[in-house]
Design an enzyme around this catalytic site. Structure first.
Site, PDB file in Angstrom:
ATOM      1  N   HIS A 253       0.874  -1.185   0.000  1.00  0.00           N
ATOM      2  CA  HIS A 253       0.000   0.000   0.000  1.00  0.00           C
ATOM      3  C   HIS A 253       0.908   1.231   0.000  1.00  0.00           C
ATOM      4  O   HIS A 253       2.027   1.180   0.508  1.00  0.00           O
ATOM      5  CB  HIS A 253      -0.835  -0.055   1.292  1.00  0.00           C
ATOM      6  CG  HIS A 253      -1.879   1.001   1.420  1.00  0.00           C
ATOM      7  ND1 HIS A 253      -1.604   2.293   1.808  1.00  0.00           N
ATOM      8  CD2 HIS A 253      -3.228   0.947   1.239  1.00  0.00           C
ATOM      9  CE1 HIS A 253      -2.731   2.985   1.869  1.00  0.00           C
ATOM     10  NE2 HIS A 253      -3.736   2.193   1.521  1.00  0.00           N
TER      11      HIS A 253
ATOM     12  N   ASP B 170       3.286  -4.696   7.679  1.00  0.00           N
ATOM     13  CA  ASP B 170       2.061  -3.905   7.626  1.00  0.00           C
ATOM     14  C   ASP B 170       0.882  -4.864   7.842  1.00  0.00           C
ATOM     15  O   ASP B 170       0.502  -5.610   6.940  1.00  0.00           O
ATOM     16  CB  ASP B 170       1.987  -3.209   6.261  1.00  0.00           C
ATOM     17  CG  ASP B 170       0.676  -2.443   6.066  1.00  0.00           C
ATOM     18  OD1 ASP B 170      -0.222  -2.575   6.918  1.00  0.00           O
ATOM     19  OD2 ASP B 170       0.554  -1.737   5.052  1.00  0.00           O
TER      20      ASP B 170
ATOM     21  N   GLN C 110      -4.424  -5.088   6.983  1.00  0.00           N
ATOM     22  CA  GLN C 110      -5.501  -5.959   6.508  1.00  0.00           C
ATOM     23  C   GLN C 110      -5.513  -7.271   7.286  1.00  0.00           C
ATOM     24  O   GLN C 110      -6.576  -7.752   7.683  1.00  0.00           O
ATOM     25  CB  GLN C 110      -5.331  -6.252   5.004  1.00  0.00           C
ATOM     26  CG  GLN C 110      -5.437  -5.036   4.103  1.00  0.00           C
ATOM     27  CD  GLN C 110      -6.844  -4.467   3.992  1.00  0.00           C
ATOM     28  OE1 GLN C 110      -7.839  -5.134   4.284  1.00  0.00           O
ATOM     29  NE2 GLN C 110      -6.945  -3.216   3.584  1.00  0.00           N
TER      30      GLN C 110
ATOM     31  N   LYS D 126     -10.181  -0.244  10.351  1.00  0.00           N
ATOM     32  CA  LYS D 126     -10.453  -1.494   9.621  1.00  0.00           C
ATOM     33  C   LYS D 126     -10.821  -2.612  10.595  1.00  0.00           C
ATOM     34  O   LYS D 126     -11.366  -3.636  10.200  1.00  0.00           O
ATOM     35  CB  LYS D 126      -9.234  -1.900   8.795  1.00  0.00           C
ATOM     36  CG  LYS D 126      -8.892  -0.906   7.683  1.00  0.00           C
ATOM     37  CD  LYS D 126      -7.791  -1.414   6.812  1.00  0.00           C
ATOM     38  CE  LYS D 126      -7.019  -0.314   6.107  1.00  0.00           C
ATOM     39  NZ  LYS D 126      -7.748   0.376   5.052  1.00  0.00           N
TER      40      LYS D 126
ATOM     41  N   CYS E 125      -4.636   2.622  -3.660  1.00  0.00           N
ATOM     42  CA  CYS E 125      -3.370   3.049  -3.030  1.00  0.00           C
ATOM     43  C   CYS E 125      -2.273   2.014  -3.254  1.00  0.00           C
ATOM     44  O   CYS E 125      -1.488   1.720  -2.336  1.00  0.00           O
ATOM     45  CB  CYS E 125      -3.550   3.300  -1.535  1.00  0.00           C
ATOM     46  SG  CYS E 125      -4.619   4.670  -1.154  1.00  0.00           S
TER      47      CYS E 125
HETATM   48  N1  PLP Z   1      -1.658  -0.683   4.540  1.00  0.00           N
HETATM   49  C1  PLP Z   1      -2.653  -1.378   3.978  1.00  0.00           C
HETATM   50  C2  PLP Z   1      -2.375  -2.768   3.486  1.00  0.00           C
HETATM   51  C3  PLP Z   1      -3.923  -0.828   3.862  1.00  0.00           C
HETATM   52  O1  PLP Z   1      -4.900  -1.521   3.275  1.00  0.00           O
HETATM   53  C4  PLP Z   1      -4.147   0.479   4.352  1.00  0.00           C
HETATM   54  C5  PLP Z   1      -5.474   1.126   4.232  1.00  0.00           C
HETATM   55  O2  PLP Z   1      -6.145   0.983   3.225  1.00  0.00           O
HETATM   56  C6  PLP Z   1      -3.080   1.172   4.941  1.00  0.00           C
HETATM   57  C7  PLP Z   1      -1.856   0.555   5.016  1.00  0.00           C
HETATM   58  C8  PLP Z   1      -3.238   2.560   5.467  1.00  0.00           C
HETATM   59  O3  PLP Z   1      -4.018   2.572   6.595  1.00  0.00           O
HETATM   60  P1  PLP Z   1      -4.525   3.959   7.213  1.00  0.00           P
HETATM   61  O4  PLP Z   1      -5.036   4.782   6.057  1.00  0.00           O
HETATM   62  O5  PLP Z   1      -5.575   3.551   8.149  1.00  0.00           O
HETATM   63  O6  PLP Z   1      -3.389   4.606   7.870  1.00  0.00           O
END
Ligand code: PLP
Length: 411
Positions: free
Chosen positions: A127, A204, A207, A230, A369
């Protein structure tokens, strides 16, 4: 651990008031959970109670409301530690979510330990939250980003990640579960291989933590980020687990109140970790809400949630794979219930999602993203249906029915 037979999805659905509403005259079929999950009534109530009856700033006050707010807020650290099996709440830095978490690691740890020419290994399916902070270091310090591709099924081979680690590699940063392909990555193998080469790993978990039990000690991650919205919690909440070794190597990220011990005209001393990395008034109510969301998930049981979603995933996979005009991206054997797809013919993802919305089916359309991944798999934009603990087989059927309408319109 709860028995799968005990999983009462209708009861769970009734805990989420929004799932009872209609959209465009149709029952809501909410399949945009990968972007943000809906909130159970207990979380909504906790937010209301925190603002209505128990609100004050945390840490600094000795009065009753501040003490209550502080106890509730600080109690969440231990809940998160239990949720991801961290050895202690001292390893948990509270924040606003994964974006803040990875930016913090970039500034607080990586910027101290890397120099020009040093490398960070990323997978192509990260992401942007796990890409752009490293681009900052590339732009500012001359750090080199090394990319590891996924194969045609969307699998990330741990051996390929480990092979990409060279003498100049200082960090591996990988997702535990792709927000586009649904692939679950063997992060434990990556951590073991990277550590054998003396390289720390950031995972990360944005998810993954929603869909399966997470054990950060078993995985062996140095950093593990989760994001509250999430996890059925409020926006602006989250946390990162950091091992004591890495925590000791980190410099404070943001400066301000709460993260200091003493400030004078000429000097400053810092609070002990993890507070040292939490400057300013935090997301008090958001974090309290996240604690309640975690209680809710753990009350159902992460094994039970994972088992339910496995069933939904297998069912959705069979249905969607049966549509020969639909191209589902990512066919990993580890795939969780996230389906990104395009349709044969000219229909744009935005048009498909607009038609689905008319049928009450909420999906996401775009590049999610994850532009480097989209470029790698050769698609401009996809629709993404992402499932959660409250989704049902009937909702998979509703998606398929609405897609068939798209095929009639655009096919
Ligand atoms: N990493 C992953 C795999 C995500 O799906 C997301 C959110 O869509 C993020 C990071 C970023 O999370 P946040 O926008 O809550 O900081």
């Amino acid at each position: 651990m709860k028995d799968r037979a005990m999983y009462d999805v209708q009861k769970i659905r009734s805990d989420f008031p929004i799932l009872g509403r209609e959209v465009n005259g149709k029952p809501l079929v909410y399949l945009d959970n990968g972007a943000s999950a809906q909130k159970p009534q207990v979380v909504i109530d906790a937010i209301t109670t925190a603002y209505r009856d128990e609100y004050a700033n945390v840490h600094r006050g000795l009065h009753t409301l501040s003490t209550i707010a502080t106890e509730k807020y600080e109690g969440v650290r231990a809940k998160i530690a239990r949720f991801i099996n961290a050895p202690s709440e001292d390893h948990i830095i509270l924040n606003s979510g994964t974006t803040e978490a990875i930016n913090m690691v970039s500034y607080a740890w990586a910027a101290q330990h890397l120099q020009a020419g040093d490398e960070i290994v990323l997978s192509i399916m990260e992401h942007h939250a796990n890409i752009v902070p490293w681009h900052f270091l590339r732009e500012r310090m001359g750090v080199v980003i090394k990319w590891v591709d996924v194969d045609a099924n969307g699998d990330l081979d741990p051996a390929a990640v480990i092979a990409a680690i060279g003498p100049k590699t200082k960090l591996v940063a990988v997702t535990h579960m792709s927000n586009v392909l649904g692939t679950v990555v063997d992060v434990k193998a990556i951590c073991a291989g990277a550590h054998a080469k003396g390289v720390p790993v950031l995972v990360d978990g944005s998810q993954a933590a929603v869909h399966m039990p997470v054990d950060v000690q078993d995985i062996g991650a140095d950093f593990y980020a989760i994001t509250g919205h999430k996890l059925y919690g409020p926006t602006g909440s989250g946390a990162i687990y950091v091992t004591p070794e890495r925590m000791a190597e980190m410099r404070p990220f943001l400066g301000g109140g709460d993260m200091i011990r003493e400030v004078s005209r000429d000097a400053v001393t810092y609070n002990s970790a993890p507070m040292k990395f939490e400057a300013g008034t935090p997301g008090i109510v958001q974090t309290i809400g996240l604690g309640v969301a975690i209680d809710y998930m753990m009350g159902i049981g992460m094994d039970a949630i994972a088992a339910h979603e496995k069933d939904i995933c297998a069912y959705a996979r069979a249905q969607l794979d049966g549509l020969n005009w639909l191209n589902v991206q990512g066919q990993s054997a580890t795939k969780g219930a996230i389906f990104s797809f395009t349709m044969a013919g000219a229909a744009h993802a935005h048009d498909i999602s607009t038609v689905l919305d008319k049928k009450g089916v909420a999906v996401r359309a775009g590049t999610h993203c994850a532009m480097p991944l989209m470029e790698h798999i050769g698609v401009g934009a996809t629709c993404r249906a992402s499932f959660a603990m409250y989704n049902t087989r009937a909702e998979v059927d509703a998606l398929v029915e609405a897609l068939a309408l798209c095929q009639d319109l655009f096919g």
